[in-house]
Design an enzyme around this catalytic site. Structure first.
Site, PDB file in Angstrom:
ATOM      1  N   ILE A   1       0.840  -1.194   0.000  1.00  0.00           N
ATOM      2  CA  ILE A   1       0.000   0.000   0.000  1.00  0.00           C
ATOM      3  C   ILE A   1       0.878   1.248   0.000  1.00  0.00           C
ATOM      4  CG2 ILE A   1      -1.930   1.194   1.069  1.00  0.00           C
ATOM      5  CD1 ILE A   1      -2.427  -1.719  -0.070  1.00  0.00           C
TER       6      ILE A   1
ATOM      7  N   GLU B   1       0.303  -1.413 -10.304  1.00  0.00           N
ATOM      8  CA  GLU B   1      -0.962  -1.220 -11.037  1.00  0.00           C
ATOM      9  C   GLU B   1      -1.108  -2.203 -12.199  1.00  0.00           C
ATOM     10  OE1 GLU B   1      -2.896   2.434 -11.550  1.00  0.00           O
ATOM     11  OE2 GLU B   1      -1.753   3.445  -9.990  1.00  0.00           O
TER      12      GLU B   1
ATOM     13  N   GLN C   1      24.479   4.087 -18.817  1.00  0.00           N
ATOM     14  CA  GLN C   1      25.535   3.721 -19.764  1.00  0.00           C
ATOM     15  C   GLN C   1      26.224   4.950 -20.337  1.00  0.00           C
ATOM     16  OE1 GLN C   1      26.206   0.541 -20.129  1.00  0.00           O
ATOM     17  NE2 GLN C   1      27.898   0.779 -21.580  1.00  0.00           N
TER      18      GLN C   1
END
Length: 390
Positions: free
Chosen positions: A160, A368, A341
């Site tokens: 949560i 989600e 990089q």
């Protein structure tokens, strides 16, 4: 053709972006590294966003909010994420937690809680996942039992976001186990101050360390029946409708962190010199930067197209929400990794922000709905023939 701006922001939307960026440059970005290193809530950002009314921009004006449309809300989240992903979870999760109330709550419930959210009296979190119910949200075990004029909730919610910081929680609970997801789950508003509500320790995470993630424990939490969101048994449908809209905000978050990493990589490549010239002049570097920029912009346009569908409630929102979230988060992971990089060894150290951005970007592929789940959603939408042309 839609009249919603897909390929060019209106002057109003451009002004919103500029305003949010100014706030973030001054009061969010300067604290992002410390928030991550100290694993603390980004209070400076929270205060600044509240003062500028960017903490929950989606709340309608009739409840005291800014009344931002779906695209404007995405712009807020994108710009905050460009500076600090942890901080961007303040407006993002406030929308996630309160959207069920907006979509299905009674007028009395909307006035009570959306007004408090707009006024900054407490944030709103979303309680769907559980220890044994992640991608399979229908496998939840939290129960709500009717007792006279009240409901009594028992269970555990996991992962949560902003738990304990938020004052209000949309909680999905089983009210009829035999019906399962088709009428057996109901949504409720639970308050932090309700007797029986408690929280677990903060999760030790790879990224978004400034946004606390905890378990929420519900131990005989008694709440009045008027805190039910929608009708009994509508909870799972409300949860899925909510995610259709809020996956677009995760896409915006992903675009934001990718843009932040690209911005830093571009500046570094122009200043860093090797073999007597800027590394930006080497073709290998040019190609890398070009791909990064191309993919960020592609993700942005898909996200804005999805935001238009969210605003209108189009039939193909489910497809576009899933595709925007999936594509943008994959781009965010690739672009932030490539930014590391570009900086080489320096990019691997916490003295530079791109390693934090790379760690923060990873979660956008997971929460989600994992990107594997998003691909299932997209495939089913395509097979059902609900996708439409732009």
């Amino acid at each position: 053709m839609s009249d919603f701006p897909l390929f060019e922001l209106s002057e109003e939307h451009q002004a919103i972006r500029e305003a949010v960026r100014a706030v973030c440059d001054a009061k969010v970005a300067p604290y992002a590294a410390a928030v991550d290193e100290e694993v603390r809530y980004p209070q400076e950002a929270a205060d600044a966003l509240l003062a500028a009314d960017f903490h929950a921009p989606h709340v309608p004006e009739e409840y005291g909010g800014a009344g931002a449309d779906a695209l404007a809300t995405c712009l807020v989240i994108e710009e905050v994420a460009r500076a600090c992903v942890s901080s961007s979870l303040i407006p993002a999760v406030n929308k996630l937690g309160s959207l069920p109330v907006m979509l299905a709550g009674s007028e009395e419930l909307k006035k009570r809680y959306l007004s408090k959210l707009a006024a900054g009296e407490g944030g709103f979190s979303y309680c769907l996942s559980e220890p044994d119910a992640g991608s399979d949200a229908g496998g939840m075990k939290t129960r709500a039992v009717r007792d006279g004029d009240d409901w009594v909730l028992n269970g555990v919610k996991r992962w949560i976001t902003n738990a304990e910081v938020s004052e209000y929680y949309t909680v999905m609970a089983v009210t009829d186990a035999e019906k399962g997801t088709r009428g057996g789950i109901t949504a409720f508003v639970v308050e932090k101050s309700d007797e029986g509500v408690s929280f677990g320790a903060k999760e030790k995470k790879l990224g978004i360390k400034g946004s606390p993630t905890r378990e929420v424990y519900l131990d005989n939490v008694r709440i009045p029946a008027d805190r039910m969101i929608g009708e009994e048994g509508e909870g799972f449908s409300i949860a899925m409708r909510t995610l259709d809209h809020t996956r677009v905000t995760i896409a915006a978050q992903a675009v934001g962190v990718a843009q932040g990493a690209l911005d830093y990589a571009l500046g570094y490549a122009k200043e860093r010199r090797q073999f007597g010239k800027p590394i930006s002049s080497f073709q290998g570097m040019e190609f890398l930067l070009a791909d990064m920029g191309m993919k960020v912009e592609a993700a942005r346009q898909l996200t804005y197209a999805a935001a238009g569908r969210s605003e209108r409630g189009d039939d193909d929102l489910t497809f576009f929400g899933a595709s925007a979230k999936c594509f943008a988060s994959d781009v965010a992971m690739e672009v932030t990794t490539n930014a590391v990089q570009v900086l080489g060894g320096y990019g691997y150290t916490s003295d530079y922000p791109v390693e934090r951005m790379m760690r923060d970007a990873k979660i956008t592929q997971i929460y989600e709905g994992t990107n594997q789940v998003q691909r299932i959603v997209m495939a089913r939408q395509l097979l059902a023939g609900v996708q439409s042309e732009l």
